[in-house]
Design a protein around this motif. Structure first.
Motif, PDB file in Angstrom:
ATOM      1  N   VAL A  20      26.397  -8.817 -20.506  1.00 27.12           N
ATOM      2  CA  VAL A  20      25.727  -8.736 -21.809  1.00 27.12           C
ATOM      3  C   VAL A  20      26.594  -7.968 -22.796  1.00 27.12           C
ATOM      4  O   VAL A  20      26.765  -8.382 -23.959  1.00 27.12           O
ATOM      5  N   GLN A  23      29.516 -10.155 -23.927  1.00 25.71           N
ATOM      6  CA  GLN A  23      29.138 -11.129 -24.942  1.00 25.71           C
ATOM      7  C   GLN A  23      29.003 -10.486 -26.314  1.00 25.71           C
ATOM      8  O   GLN A  23      29.387 -11.079 -27.329  1.00 25.71           O
ATOM      9  N   THR A 115      28.297 -17.498 -19.799  1.00 23.89           N
ATOM     10  CA  THR A 115      28.231 -16.078 -20.141  1.00 23.89           C
ATOM     11  C   THR A 115      29.605 -15.541 -20.535  1.00 23.89           C
ATOM     12  O   THR A 115      29.748 -14.817 -21.521  1.00 23.89           O
ATOM     13  N   LEU A 319      19.981 -14.950 -14.073  1.00 26.10           N
ATOM     14  CA  LEU A 319      19.838 -14.767 -15.524  1.00 26.10           C
ATOM     15  C   LEU A 319      18.428 -14.318 -15.875  1.00 26.10           C
ATOM     16  O   LEU A 319      18.236 -13.397 -16.676  1.00 26.10           O
ATOM     17  N   LYS A 322      17.399 -10.607 -15.242  1.00 28.74           N
ATOM     18  CA  LYS A 322      17.953  -9.552 -16.098  1.00 28.74           C
ATOM     19  C   LYS A 322      16.898  -8.988 -17.037  1.00 28.74           C
ATOM     20  O   LYS A 322      17.056  -7.893 -17.578  1.00 28.74           O
ATOM     21  N   TYR A 323      15.803  -9.731 -17.229  1.00 28.74           N
ATOM     22  CA  TYR A 323      14.783  -9.334 -18.189  1.00 28.74           C
ATOM     23  C   TYR A 323      13.504  -8.942 -17.458  1.00 28.74           C
ATOM     24  O   TYR A 323      13.190  -9.468 -16.391  1.00 28.74           O
ATOM     25  N   VAL A 329      14.179 -14.422 -21.849  1.00 30.44           N
ATOM     26  CA  VAL A 329      15.500 -15.047 -21.753  1.00 30.44           C
ATOM     27  C   VAL A 329      15.883 -15.708 -23.079  1.00 30.44           C
ATOM     28  O   VAL A 329      17.045 -16.034 -23.297  1.00 30.44           O
ATOM     29  N   ASP A 332      18.970 -14.275 -24.731  1.00 24.65           N
ATOM     30  CA  ASP A 332      20.280 -14.733 -24.281  1.00 24.65           C
ATOM     31  C   ASP A 332      20.630 -16.061 -24.929  1.00 24.65           C
ATOM     32  O   ASP A 332      21.768 -16.293 -25.351  1.00 24.65           O
ATOM     33  N   LYS A 336      23.760 -17.052 -27.934  1.00 19.99           N
ATOM     34  CA  LYS A 336      24.727 -18.148 -27.872  1.00 19.99           C
ATOM     35  C   LYS A 336      24.565 -19.081 -29.072  1.00 19.99           C
ATOM     36  O   LYS A 336      25.554 -19.570 -29.648  1.00 19.99           O
TER      37      LYS A 336
END
Length: 340
Positions: A20, A23, A115, A319, A322-323, A329, A332, A336
């Protein structure tokens, strides 16, 4: 042992949050370049060239290794400019092949590839299609305008190498701007509908000290009989995390769970929640109820992800985990899309 466990938890946190941060740094370099182009000042941020190296593109690799000094500079620039946006897409194609070998493995590798390489690939595509039409003083270059990524080609050229540059540029633009975002949005919607059961039930607590009995109430439909015990455990864990202090024992019954107090922690704890510090008693109780509800939903989603047979959810599990809630999500995906 305690120090070792803390170290292990920190390592796991760094592994999960490291991509993260990467990114964000990649996006920072892109936005810095855009800001510099739109600014009348010639001075850019000194850290931008270092941040651009984190985009992990072929162009940045050849810049780091000074390949233009060792080989034919024009050829090196052209190959680097074309392969920078193509590289991540070729890796995604390999991930599709891996998906045929093992369910979920290809999706997992594709998400990891996006990612690390999506922002760099999208930025390289933009560079491939961009033209430098002004000089340092802002005067128009007119017929001498050249392509930023392949500087020996003028913007007006459409044959030879320029034709293939355009083909690669517009093709990868469709991939990064349409196909990949649709894939990510589809994945987000898929998990939303697949995990909505976690949001369709609520736990009701009936307190008769020293016991607390929990029942599940469905907002719509019925829970499958084999799923009830784990849902009850999730609700019990959430209730104990928010409302209980000390040691508790959980007794699972057919349609309920009973929390039995073994020992109470009588020590006064410092309240670290600012909202509860300034709230009245009724609002504080509401905060606890909502927090318990959120923890129950989080644990239930993790149970469902462990039990799922859907290859898309299996692959996207790292993925989603992660939350706190899988529906988050979207952040994320939004990062992008913003890069595009």
């Amino acid at each position: 042992p305690e120090a070792a466990s803390v170290k292990t938890l920190l390592q796991k946190l760094m592994v999960r949050q490291g991509p993260v941060v990467l990114q964000l740094l990649q996006l920072w370099s892109v936005l810095s370049r855009l800001g510099q182009q739109n600014s009348s000042s010639d001075k850019g941020l000194p850290e931008v060239p270092y941040l651009e190296s984190l985009q992990l593109t072929t162009t940045e690799l050849q810049n780091s290794l000074n390949l233009q000094c060792s080989f034919h500079a024009q050829t090196v620039r052209t190959v680097a400019a074309i392969t920078s946006p193509l590289g991540p897409l070729l890796l995604l194609g390999c991930c599709a092949a891996l998906e045929l070998y093992s369910a979920g493995f290809g999706v997992n590798m594709a998400l990891k590839t996006l990612t690390f390489l999506f922002i760099g690939g999208a930025s390289s595509t933009a560079q491939l299609l961009s033209c430098q039409s002004e000089d340092g003083d802002g005067a128009s270059l007119e017929k001498f305008a050249f392509r930023k990524a392949v500087r020996h080609l003028s913007c007006s050229q459409r044959d030879g190498v320029a034709f293939w540059v355009d083909v690669v540029g517009f093709s990868t633009a469709v991939a990064y701007g349409v196909i990949i975002p649709l894939f990510l949005v589809g994945l987000m919607l898929r998990q939303h509908f697949a995990l909505q059961e976690a949001r369709l039930f609520a736990s009701c607590a009936e307190r008769k000290p020293p016991h607390t009995t929990l029942h599940l109430e469905m907002l719509d439909g019925q829970l499958a009989k084999e799923t009830v015990p784990k849902r009850l455990l999730a609700a019990a864990a959430a209730h104990m995390a928010v409302h209980c202090r000390g040691t508790r024992r959980v007794q699972l019954l057919e349609k309920s769970a009973t929390i039995i107090a073994v020992s109470d922690n009588q020590e006064e704890e410092i309240e670290l929640d600012i909202m509860k510090t300034v709230a009245d008693a009724e609002t504080s109780r509401s905060i606890d109820v909502l927090r318990s509800r959120r923890i129950t939903e989080m644990l239930t989603e993790r149970i469902m992800l462990e039990e799922t047979k859907d290859r898309w959810l299996i692959g996207s599990r790292p993925l989603l985990l992660k939350y706190a809630l899988c529906q988050d999500v979207w952040m994320d995906v939004a990062m992008k899309l913003f890069a595009v």
